[in-house]
Design a protein around this motif. Sequence first.
Motif, PDB file in Angstrom:
ATOM      1  N   LYS A  22      47.273  54.668  59.298  1.00  0.00           N
ATOM      2  CA  LYS A  22      46.244  55.687  60.152  1.00  0.00           C
ATOM      3  C   LYS A  22      45.705  54.785  61.071  1.00  0.00           C
ATOM      4  CE  LYS A  22      42.755  59.159  59.776  1.00  0.00           C
ATOM      5  NZ  LYS A  22      41.764  59.780  58.564  1.00  0.00           N
ATOM      6  N   LYS A  23      45.672  55.343  62.469  1.00  0.00           N
ATOM      7  CA  LYS A  23      45.031  54.308  63.361  1.00  0.00           C
ATOM      8  C   LYS A  23      43.453  54.450  63.664  1.00  0.00           C
ATOM      9  CE  LYS A  23      49.239  53.873  64.093  1.00  0.00           C
ATOM     10  NZ  LYS A  23      50.087  54.674  63.045  1.00  0.00           N
ATOM     11  N   VAL A  24      42.690  53.600  62.874  1.00  0.00           N
ATOM     12  CA  VAL A  24      41.449  53.500  62.826  1.00  0.00           C
ATOM     13  C   VAL A  24      40.788  52.191  63.231  1.00  0.00           C
ATOM     14  CG1 VAL A  24      39.369  53.947  61.155  1.00  0.00           C
ATOM     15  CG2 VAL A  24      41.315  55.335  60.752  1.00  0.00           C
ATOM     16  N   CYS A  25      39.780  52.285  64.058  1.00  0.00           N
ATOM     17  CA  CYS A  25      39.067  50.913  64.433  1.00  0.00           C
ATOM     18  C   CYS A  25      38.578  50.162  63.558  1.00  0.00           C
ATOM     19  CB  CYS A  25      38.105  51.327  65.472  1.00  0.00           C
ATOM     20  SG  CYS A  25      37.275  49.874  66.317  1.00  0.00           S
ATOM     21  N   PRO A  26      39.039  48.928  63.409  1.00  0.00           N
ATOM     22  CA  PRO A  26      38.264  48.203  62.276  1.00  0.00           C
ATOM     23  C   PRO A  26      36.773  47.808  62.419  1.00  0.00           C
ATOM     24  CG  PRO A  26      40.179  46.790  63.187  1.00  0.00           C
ATOM     25  CD  PRO A  26      40.130  48.056  64.097  1.00  0.00           C
ATOM     26  N   ARG A  27      36.487  48.022  63.708  1.00  0.00           N
ATOM     27  CA  ARG A  27      35.022  47.504  64.021  1.00  0.00           C
ATOM     28  C   ARG A  27      34.293  48.687  63.780  1.00  0.00           C
ATOM     29  NH1 ARG A  27      34.094  45.462  69.845  1.00  0.00           N
ATOM     30  NH2 ARG A  27      35.646  44.070  69.130  1.00  0.00           N
ATOM     31  N   CYS A  28      34.562  49.886  64.254  1.00  0.00           N
ATOM     32  CA  CYS A  28      33.457  51.136  64.328  1.00  0.00           C
ATOM     33  C   CYS A  28      33.942  52.212  63.326  1.00  0.00           C
ATOM     34  CB  CYS A  28      32.990  51.572  65.623  1.00  0.00           C
ATOM     35  SG  CYS A  28      34.350  52.338  66.690  1.00  0.00           S
ATOM     36  N   GLY A  29      35.431  52.165  63.071  1.00  0.00           N
ATOM     37  CA  GLY A  29      36.162  53.470  62.475  1.00  0.00           C
ATOM     38  C   GLY A  29      36.483  54.595  63.237  1.00  0.00           C
ATOM     39  N   GLY A  30      36.242  54.380  64.585  1.00  0.00           N
ATOM     40  CA  GLY A  30      36.512  55.339  65.552  1.00  0.00           C
ATOM     41  C   GLY A  30      38.259  55.522  65.530  1.00  0.00           C
ATOM     42  N   LYS A  31      38.708  56.331  66.383  1.00  0.00           N
ATOM     43  CA  LYS A  31      40.203  56.790  66.596  1.00  0.00           C
ATOM     44  C   LYS A  31      40.737  55.752  67.549  1.00  0.00           C
ATOM     45  CE  LYS A  31      43.184  60.496  67.820  1.00  0.00           C
ATOM     46  NZ  LYS A  31      43.375  61.879  68.007  1.00  0.00           N
ATOM     47  N   LEU A  32      41.722  55.193  67.155  1.00  0.00           N
ATOM     48  CA  LEU A  32      42.793  54.345  68.261  1.00  0.00           C
ATOM     49  C   LEU A  32      43.452  55.022  68.974  1.00  0.00           C
ATOM     50  CD1 LEU A  32      43.174  51.267  65.749  1.00  0.00           C
ATOM     51  CD2 LEU A  32      41.503  51.346  67.835  1.00  0.00           C
ATOM     52  N   GLU A  33      43.763  54.909  70.159  1.00  0.00           N
ATOM     53  CA  GLU A  33      44.848  55.344  70.962  1.00  0.00           C
ATOM     54  C   GLU A  33      45.727  54.400  71.589  1.00  0.00           C
ATOM     55  OE1 GLU A  33      44.581  57.295  75.401  1.00  0.00           O
ATOM     56  OE2 GLU A  33      43.023  57.995  74.042  1.00  0.00           O
ATOM     57  N   LYS A  34      47.017  54.661  71.356  1.00  0.00           N
ATOM     58  CA  LYS A  34      48.221  53.721  71.770  1.00  0.00           C
ATOM     59  C   LYS A  34      48.258  53.668  72.999  1.00  0.00           C
ATOM     60  CE  LYS A  34      52.213  54.804  70.462  1.00  0.00           C
ATOM     61  NZ  LYS A  34      53.447  55.087  69.798  1.00  0.00           N
ATOM     62  N   ARG A  35      48.475  52.656  73.582  1.00  0.00           N
ATOM     63  CA  ARG A  35      48.786  52.312  74.947  1.00  0.00           C
ATOM     64  C   ARG A  35      50.063  51.412  74.965  1.00  0.00           C
ATOM     65  NH1 ARG A  35      45.581  55.650  77.686  1.00  0.00           N
ATOM     66  NH2 ARG A  35      43.523  55.228  77.670  1.00  0.00           N
ATOM     67  N   LYS A  36      50.878  51.774  75.884  1.00  0.00           N
ATOM     68  CA  LYS A  36      52.296  51.055  76.102  1.00  0.00           C
ATOM     69  C   LYS A  36      52.118  50.331  77.535  1.00  0.00           C
ATOM     70  CE  LYS A  36      56.441  52.983  76.468  1.00  0.00           C
ATOM     71  NZ  LYS A  36      57.807  53.362  76.233  1.00  0.00           N
ATOM     72  N   GLU A  37      52.328  49.074  77.469  1.00  0.00           N
ATOM     73  CA  GLU A  37      52.298  48.439  78.417  1.00  0.00           C
ATOM     74  C   GLU A  37      53.655  47.259  78.779  1.00  0.00           C
ATOM     75  OE1 GLU A  37      48.629  45.985  79.147  1.00  0.00           O
ATOM     76  OE2 GLU A  37      47.305  48.022  78.881  1.00  0.00           O
ATOM     77  N   PHE A  38      53.739  46.822  79.920  1.00  0.00           N
ATOM     78  CA  PHE A  38      55.118  46.091  80.017  1.00  0.00           C
ATOM     79  C   PHE A  38      54.784  45.073  81.034  1.00  0.00           C
ATOM     80  CE2 PHE A  38      55.831  49.467  83.374  1.00  0.00           C
ATOM     81  CZ  PHE A  38      56.214  48.582  84.323  1.00  0.00           C
ATOM     82  N   GLU A  39      55.709  44.102  80.983  1.00  0.00           N
ATOM     83  CA  GLU A  39      55.733  42.770  81.947  1.00  0.00           C
ATOM     84  C   GLU A  39      57.247  42.509  82.110  1.00  0.00           C
ATOM     85  OE1 GLU A  39      53.784  39.815  79.663  1.00  0.00           O
ATOM     86  OE2 GLU A  39      55.437  39.538  78.355  1.00  0.00           O
ATOM     87  N   ILE A  40      57.309  42.389  83.256  1.00  0.00           N
ATOM     88  CA  ILE A  40      58.726  41.879  83.821  1.00  0.00           C
ATOM     89  C   ILE A  40      58.994  40.499  83.663  1.00  0.00           C
ATOM     90  CG2 ILE A  40      60.262  42.014  85.739  1.00  0.00           C
ATOM     91  CD1 ILE A  40      59.457  44.704  85.091  1.00  0.00           C
ATOM     92  N   LYS A  41      60.012  39.906  83.057  1.00  0.00           N
ATOM     93  CA  LYS A  41      60.467  38.692  82.709  1.00  0.00           C
ATOM     94  C   LYS A  41      61.983  38.641  83.072  1.00  0.00           C
ATOM     95  CE  LYS A  41      57.200  37.284  79.244  1.00  0.00           C
ATOM     96  NZ  LYS A  41      57.271  36.529  78.074  1.00  0.00           N
ATOM     97  N   LYS A  42      62.461  37.226  83.092  1.00  0.00           N
ATOM     98  CA  LYS A  42      63.688  37.048  83.559  1.00  0.00           C
ATOM     99  C   LYS A  42      64.507  37.009  82.045  1.00  0.00           C
ATOM    100  CE  LYS A  42      63.752  36.638  87.740  1.00  0.00           C
ATOM    101  NZ  LYS A  42      64.397  37.618  88.496  1.00  0.00           N
TER     102      LYS A  42
END
Length: 86
Positions: A22-42
């Motif tokens: 379950k995606k729960v914040c360890p600090r406050c117990g709130g709901k965590l939302e997933k973010r997908k990011e990317f970086e360009i590499k060789k």
Amino acid sequence: MKNTAFRYEFTARELRYILFFKKVCPRCGGKLEKRKEFEIKKGSDFVDKRGYYLPKNADVKHYLYFYDCQQCGARYPLRELADQKG
């Protein structure tokens, strides 16, 4: 810029966290939302254990996952959350 390849990289713990915990914040117990990011590499930046090598001049879109807390605004990389759950 055209990318010729993409790469996702997960450890067994990270994949288990994504699928089963379950995606729960360890600090406050709130709901965590997933973010997908990317970086360009060789392609030369990656060495694969299976012997699959990307061309050195290939532009690789390397995806990274982060979780943001909706309540307190904390941001966690997937690896940190997976290591906390063990």
